[in-house]
Design a protein around this motif. Structure first.
Motif, PDB file in Angstrom:
ATOM      1  N   LEU A 168       8.911   0.116   5.298  1.00 25.37           N
ATOM      2  CA  LEU A 168       9.366   0.752   4.068  1.00 25.37           C
ATOM      3  C   LEU A 168      10.545  -0.025   3.490  1.00 25.37           C
ATOM      4  N   ASN A 169      10.399  -0.505   2.268  1.00 19.83           N
ATOM      5  CA  ASN A 169      11.484  -1.212   1.593  1.00 19.83           C
ATOM      6  C   ASN A 169      12.510  -0.197   1.096  1.00 19.83           C
ATOM      7  N   ASP A 172      12.946 -14.220  -2.982  1.00 21.49           N
ATOM      8  CA  ASP A 172      12.054 -15.212  -2.388  1.00 21.49           C
ATOM      9  C   ASP A 172      10.936 -14.597  -1.561  1.00 21.49           C
ATOM     10  N   VAL A 173      10.891 -13.262  -1.470  1.00 26.71           N
ATOM     11  CA  VAL A 173       9.792 -12.593  -0.767  1.00 26.71           C
ATOM     12  C   VAL A 173       8.600 -12.504  -1.720  1.00 26.71           C
ATOM     13  N   THR A 174       7.496 -13.108  -1.327  1.00 25.90           N
ATOM     14  CA  THR A 174       6.355 -13.215  -2.232  1.00 25.90           C
ATOM     15  C   THR A 174       5.526 -11.945  -2.263  1.00 25.90           C
ATOM     16  N   ALA A 175       4.708 -11.838  -3.300  1.00 22.40           N
ATOM     17  CA  ALA A 175       3.806 -10.697  -3.435  1.00 22.40           C
ATOM     18  C   ALA A 175       2.786 -10.709  -2.303  1.00 22.40           C
ATOM     19  N   GLY A 176       2.360  -9.499  -1.908  1.00 23.37           N
ATOM     20  CA  GLY A 176       1.383  -9.369  -0.843  1.00 23.37           C
ATOM     21  C   GLY A 176      -0.032  -9.491  -1.366  1.00 23.37           C
ATOM     22  N   PRO A 177      -1.036  -9.234  -0.509  1.00 24.17           N
ATOM     23  CA  PRO A 177      -2.430  -9.271  -0.933  1.00 24.17           C
ATOM     24  C   PRO A 177      -2.657  -8.336  -2.128  1.00 24.17           C
ATOM     25  N   GLY A 178      -3.427  -8.807  -3.111  1.00 26.55           N
ATOM     26  CA  GLY A 178      -3.635  -8.018  -4.311  1.00 26.55           C
ATOM     27  C   GLY A 178      -2.641  -8.351  -5.405  1.00 26.55           C
ATOM     28  N   PRO A 181       3.969  -7.178  -6.372  1.00 26.56           N
ATOM     29  CA  PRO A 181       5.268  -7.608  -5.861  1.00 26.56           C
ATOM     30  C   PRO A 181       5.921  -6.498  -5.056  1.00 26.56           C
ATOM     31  N   PRO A 182       6.811  -6.846  -4.111  1.00 31.05           N
ATOM     32  CA  PRO A 182       7.531  -5.819  -3.364  1.00 31.05           C
ATOM     33  C   PRO A 182       8.533  -5.105  -4.248  1.00 31.05           C
ATOM     34  N   GLY A 224       2.182   1.962 -10.338  1.00 33.84           N
ATOM     35  CA  GLY A 224       1.321   0.973  -9.708  1.00 33.84           C
ATOM     36  C   GLY A 224       1.809  -0.459  -9.804  1.00 33.84           C
ATOM     37  N   SER A 225       3.045  -0.665 -10.243  1.00 35.38           N
ATOM     38  CA  SER A 225       3.522  -2.020 -10.536  1.00 35.38           C
ATOM     39  C   SER A 225       4.049  -2.778  -9.327  1.00 35.38           C
TER      40      SER A 225
END
Length: 273
Positions: free
Chosen positions: A150-151, A158-164, A167-168, A125-126
Motif C-alpha cells: 500500500l502506497n 523514478d518508480v515506473t508504472a506497473g502492468p497496464g 502510474p503509482p 482509475g488514474s
C-alpha cells in the motif's frame, strides 16, 4: 515521513490477547514479506502470523512480476490457515483483502476504488494505490500467504508504472488525512482481520460474507469493456458481474458468458461508449 514503523505499538494493540493476531513482526527492510512468510509456513508458524516491512527490495506481484516497494508505503503479509474454507473458496480472499484496503482509504478520506481482481486504484482509475497477492503455500494443511503493498506517501518520480500502464499513486495524494505508517499499518491489519474473519466464517463465499454487493458497487471493472490476459490467451468482452467465488463474468460479443478466475485485466472503455 520517518522510515520506522513502530512494531512495539502494533504488537501491543494487535497481538493476542489484546488483538486477533498470534504474532506481528516489523522489519525496516526485507526482500519480500510474502517470501518470508512462505518460509514461515515451512517452519510451522501459526495462523494469523503477520509481517510488516517499511521497504521491500524484491517485492513480487502477480505472475512473478516485480512490485516496486520504495520505502514510502506499508508492505504487509499475513499467514492464514483457514481450515474452515474449502480449497475452491480460497480464490476470493484477495477480494476480501481489497475491501479491507478500501475500508482504510474510506476511513482516511482517500478517494479509492477497486479493480478486479486485486488492485486498489484512485477513484477515477488514474493510478494504482495498492496491490494484493494471495498465494497458497506448501503445507500439510491449507495455508495461504496474503500480501498487501500500500502506497502511503508520494511515490518517487523514478518508480515506473506497473502492468497496464497505471502510474503509482498514494493515499496522501488521494486525500488521506494521515500519513503515519504505524497508524496506517494498524488500520490495515485491523480492517483485514474484520474482512478475513467474515470471509472465513462464510467459507470463502463472498455473498454469504455480505461482501459481494459491496465489492460490485466499488469495482471499476464492472460495466467496462475489458481484455483479460490469461495463461490460455486473451479474452475480450464486457465485465458484467463478480461471482461469489470471486470469478469475473465476461459477456462475449457472441453472447456467451465466461467465468474467469485469474488473469490480468485491461480496461478498454466503458460499456456502451
Amino acid at each position: 515521513m520517518p522510515n520506522r514503523i513502530d512494531g512495539s505499538r502494533l504488537r501491543a494493540e494487535l497481538v493476542a490477547p489484546a488483538g486477533p493476531y498470534t504474532q506481528v513482526d516489523v522489519v525496516a527492510s526485507t526482500g519480500s514479506t510474502n517470501a518470508d512468510l512462505r518460509q514461515a509456513v515451512v517452519d510451522g508458524a501459526p495462523d494469523r502470523t503477520a509481517l510488516v516491512a517499511a521497504e521491500q527490495t524484491a517485492g513480487v506481484g502477480r505472475r512473478g512480476r516485480t512490485w516496486a516497494s520504495p520505502g514510502s508505503g506499508v508492505y504487509v503479509s499475513v499467514l492464514l490457515r483457514p481450515s474452515e474454507v474449502p480449497v475452491a473458496g480460497v480464490g476470493s480472499l484477495a477480494i476480501a483483502a481489497g475491501l479491507a484496503v478500501l475500508d482504510v482509504g474510506d476511513a482516511l478520506g482517500a478517494s479509492v476504488a477497486l479493480k478486479w481482481p486485486n488492485d486498489v486504484l484512485a477513484a477515477d482509475g488514474s493510478g494504482k494505490c495498492a496491490g494484493i497477492l494471495s498465494e497458497a503455500a506448501s503445507s500439510d494443511d491449507l495455508a495461504v500467504v496474503l500480501g498487501i503493498g500500500l502506497n502511503v506517501a508520494r511515490v518517487r518520480a523514478d518508480v515506473t508504472a506497473g502492468p497496464g500502464g497505471l502510474p503509482p499513486v498514494s493515499l496522501a495524494e488521494l486525500g488521506a488525512s494521515i500519513s503515519d505508517r504505524t497508524d496506517v499499518a494498524m488500520m490495515l491489519l485491523a480492517a483485514l482481520h474484520e474482512r478475513e474473519a467474515a470471509w472465513r466464517e462464510a467459507r470463502g463465499d463472498l455473498a454469504d460474507a455480505g461482501m459481494l454487493d459491496e465489492y460490485s458497487r466499488r469495482c471499476l471493472t464492472l460495466g467496462q469493456q475489458v481484455k483479460v490476459v490469461t495463461g490460455r490467451g486473451n479474452l475480450v468482452g464486457d465485465a458484467v458481474e463478480v461471482e461469489p467465488t470471486g470469478a469475473l463474468v465476461i459477456a462475449q460479443p457472441s453472447g456467451a458468458r465466461q467465468s474467469v478466475f485469474a488473469g490480468d485485466v485491461v480496461h478498454l472503455r466503458p460499456t456502451g461508449e
